[in-house]
Scaffold this active site. Structure first.
Site, short mmCIF file in Angstrom:
data_model
loop_
_atom_site.label_atom_id
_atom_site.label_comp_id
_atom_site.label_asym_id
_atom_site.label_seq_id
_atom_site.Cartn_x
_atom_site.Cartn_y
_atom_site.Cartn_z
N GLU A 187 0.84 -1.19 0.00
CA GLU A 187 0.00 0.00 0.00
C GLU A 187 0.89 1.25 0.00
OE1 GLU A 187 -2.21 0.06 3.62
OE2 GLU A 187 -2.98 2.08 3.32
N ASP A 189 -3.99 -0.32 9.92
CA ASP A 189 -5.06 0.59 10.34
C ASP A 189 -6.31 0.32 9.50
OD1 ASP A 189 -4.46 1.55 7.85
OD2 ASP A 189 -3.62 3.46 8.54
N ASP A 234 -1.02 -1.32 5.70
CA ASP A 234 -0.86 -0.74 7.04
C ASP A 234 -1.81 -1.39 8.04
OD1 ASP A 234 1.07 0.96 6.16
OD2 ASP A 234 -0.30 2.66 5.84
N ASP A 264 -7.71 1.92 7.00
CA ASP A 264 -7.51 2.02 5.55
C ASP A 264 -6.81 0.78 5.01
OD1 ASP A 264 -8.74 4.40 5.26
OD2 ASP A 264 -6.91 5.62 5.27
#
Ligand code: 0RA
Length: 639
Positions: A432, A507, A505, A509
């Site tokens: 990403e 998180d 990541d 997203d």
């Protein structure tokens, strides 16, 4: 004479048990997660046999604190009388003789049946201990075993449970309580979700049967019961979709001893969700019944479309994939002598079944369409649109192919490829963002590791047809890099990497992007998931620093532990992969010697289907509820 028989029989029992314990996989498929849960299936199968004979209405399954499991039913009970020749209780023989299968009355119609045609004795052989209790003739009979060998004589005493039924008669039943043998199984902890999925399926497949599931380790309890059977099953699957007609269609026919039952309903989705079962077994690999169903469906819908001029003279017939777009269906068969083939023995091989199912569908579905012109119109209209979109996708594909965009030759500029050419040794990291991509490119092993940074918006393929998907730049880059094509033309043998590692990541997203990518693979490159090529990288969440020592921490639980060992250390939380330098990324997440990566597996297609439609579909409220209920799975996303 009788004594000799007795000895001969004992030797035979021991030889049988030894064979099962020596080669457990021959009898239950494997000794991993799947094999472990198969033990419960084998016992349940006998109880369901009783239910299908009309003798049993309730089944209870309990997982105990110590990790053992019991299956209790209110069937007739395993026979307990002394065997005239062997002078042993019948239940002892059933429990310890291989291939006795639990039934003495040789039925020509073995309706339900384990994957490998084995039963109680196999579970018994693979259990550290097993206790069988039978209620018959107002008495309770108990036999105990260790690793399949009986450890005493049958106890007979007054029942310890209330056997009196509401109508005043005495109840009967069987309870099998066992502890899987830890010297046989790699894993001995039963998983609630795996069993829950199985029980839900079984209750839909056996309407009127009540299945109570209790997990005493966590206190969770659930009851499964379905009045409407597979029609309810289709409603359940479509709860998060928008149906094109109010009620699922139910079709059934029995010919040549094969019972065919189908429930189907079309929705406005672009995907197909068809699940097949034979004698209660989830035939995930398909087989002759599925082929027959598809042929019957295509023929019926094309005939109707021609007859009522949805298709004009000279127009191409609708293709199979057109008439299956948006289709949700459950196909449930009872086959007297099923042949199971394929890697996981979940593919039906009986050749006669193909024609039986095809003509059942043709006959019954034609009647339905004739009698219900409104839903028929919606169904055919949808198939015609799908056919037009398929044509558009073909053109889009041809265009990109002519430009050399989808196949090897010209690899995408964003891809930093590896030098090794043997796909089995190659890994593709899908990363990403450009900054993490940069670190990964510098930190990687250039021989075997390729890096593909993704950028911009990744399409939600759940809401798009293939023609639109092919216009998306990120998706095209991914298809080109992997090199195996897409959709019906996907060829796993052309895959340029045998490990595709999603590195996003830690998180929201990151989780979202990962879900989008997994949905894409699941819908349009399914074999890549089936082959176990897709993995999820596990980057650290924290770094602890104290003096000169540094440790990486991969979960919150680990953080708690490590903080106890190293109080007052400085905690750094990694918000994104981009915060790590190339060396750190290599040593924590990419180095095959030290990293952990998680393989994405599809344990159950029904659940995977639900997961993706719910997470990526239109309906908001079901999504909220689903995420609430399945928070842990959504986190992990191995479906
Ligand atoms: C053999 C014969 C009969 C029932 C069963 C086996 C039986 C086996 C299992 C295993 C789990 N639950 C079970 N329930 C029944 C028929 C007995 C009769 O005719 O009374």
């Amino acid at each position: 004479m009788e004594n000799n028989d007795y000895t001969a029989e004992s030797i035979q029992v021991l030889e049988g048990l030894t064979a099962v314990r020596k080669r457990p996989s021959m009898y239950i498929g494997s000794t991993d997660h799947r094999g472990l849960h198969h033990l419960v299936y084998e016992i349940l199968d006998n109880a369901i046999d009783e239910a299908m004979g009309g003798y049993c209405k309730n089944i209870g399954v309990t997982i105990y604190q110590d990790g053992s499991v019991s299956v209790q039913d209110d069937g007739r009970g395993i026979p307990t009388e002394m065997h005239p020749k062997y002078h042993k209780p019948a239940m002892e023989i059933v429990m310890s003789t291989l291939h006795a299968g639990g039934k003495f009355d040789k039925k020509s119609y073995q309706v339900s049946g384990g994957l490998h045609g084995v039963g109680l004795s196999v579970v018994n052989a693979l259990s550290e201990w097993l206790e069988a209790t039978v209620w018959r003739d107002g008495m309770e009979h108990v036999l105990k075993f260790r690793q399949g060998v009986v450890t005493g004589t049958m106890e007979v005493h007054a029942p310890t449970i209330d056997l009196v039924k509401p109508d005043g008669t005495l109840g009967t039943g069987t309870k099998i309580h066992f502890m899987p043998d830890a010297t046989i199984f790699q894993e001995t902890s039963f998983d609630y979700t795996t069993l829950e999925t199985l029980f839900r399926e079984l209750s839909y497949l056996n309407k009127g049967l009540t299945l109570v599931f209790e997990d005493r380790r966590s206190g969770r309890k659930n009851t499964f019961y379905s009045e409407g059977g597979i029609v309810d099953f289709v409603r359940y699957l479509n709860a998060v979709k928008t149906p094109l007609h109010a009620d699922p269609v139910f079709l059934s026919k029995t010919s040549d001893g094969v019972q065919v039952e189908v429930a189907l309903q079309y929705t406005d989705s672009y995907n197909e969700s068809v699940h097949t079962f034979v004698n209660n077994i989830n035939t995930a690999e398909g087989g002759t019944h599925l082929v027959g169903f598809r042929a019957g469906l295509t023929r019926t819908i094309n005939d109707y479309a021609r007859k009522y001029s949805f298709l004009k003279e000279g127009e191409e017939p609708l293709a199979g994939e057109d008439v299956r777009e948006g289709l949700t269906a459950i196909i449930s068969l009872r086959v007297p002598e099923p042949q199971f083939e394929g890697q996981t023995k979940t593919k039906l091989g009986n050749s006669e079944v193909r024609g039986i199912v095809e003509s059942a569908i043709y006959e019954q579905l034609s009647i339905y369409l004739e009698e219900n012109p409104k839903p028929a119109g919606s169904i055919i209209g949808k198939a015609v649109l799908a056919s037009q979109a398929r044509e558009a996708a073909r053109k889009a594909r041809e265009l990109t192919r002519r430009k050399g965009l989808l196949e090897g030759g010209s690899l995408p500029g964003k891809l930093a490829d590896c030098s090794e050419r043997d796909p089995a040794k190659c890994e593709l990291f899908v990363v990403e963002g450009d900054s993490a991509g940069g670190s990964a490119k510098q930190g990687r092993n250039r021989t075997t590791q390729a890096i593909l940074p993704l950028w911009g918006k990744i399409l939600n393929v759940e809401k798009s047809r293939l023609d639109k998907i092919l216009k998306n730049q990120s998706v095209r880059t991914l298809i080109t890099a992997i090199g195996a094509g897409i959709g019906d033309e996907f060829d796993i043998n052309k895959a340029r990497y045998h490990k595709i590692i999603l590195m996003t990541d830690a998180d929201i997203d990151g989780a979202h992007i990962r879900t989008l990518l997994l949905t894409f693979f699941y819908r349009h490159a399914t074999p890549i998931i089936d082959s176990g090529y897709v993995y999820i990288a596990q980057p650290p969440l924290y770094k602890l620093k104290k003096g000169n020592s540094e440790v990486y921490v991969y979960s919150d639980r680990e953080l708690e532990e490590k903080m106890k060992q190293m109080p007052n250390s400085v905690i750094q939380r990694y918000k994104g992969l981009g915060e790590m330098n190339p060396d750190q990324l290599w040593s924590t997440t990419m180095n095959p010697e030290t990293r952990t990566i998680k393989q994405v597996t599809i344990e159950d297609a029904v659940e995977a289907e639900m997961l993706f439609t719910t997470l990526m579909g239109d309906a908001v409220e079901p999504r909220r509820l689903f995420i609430q209920d399945h928070a842990a799975e959504v986190e992990n996303l191995d479906v």
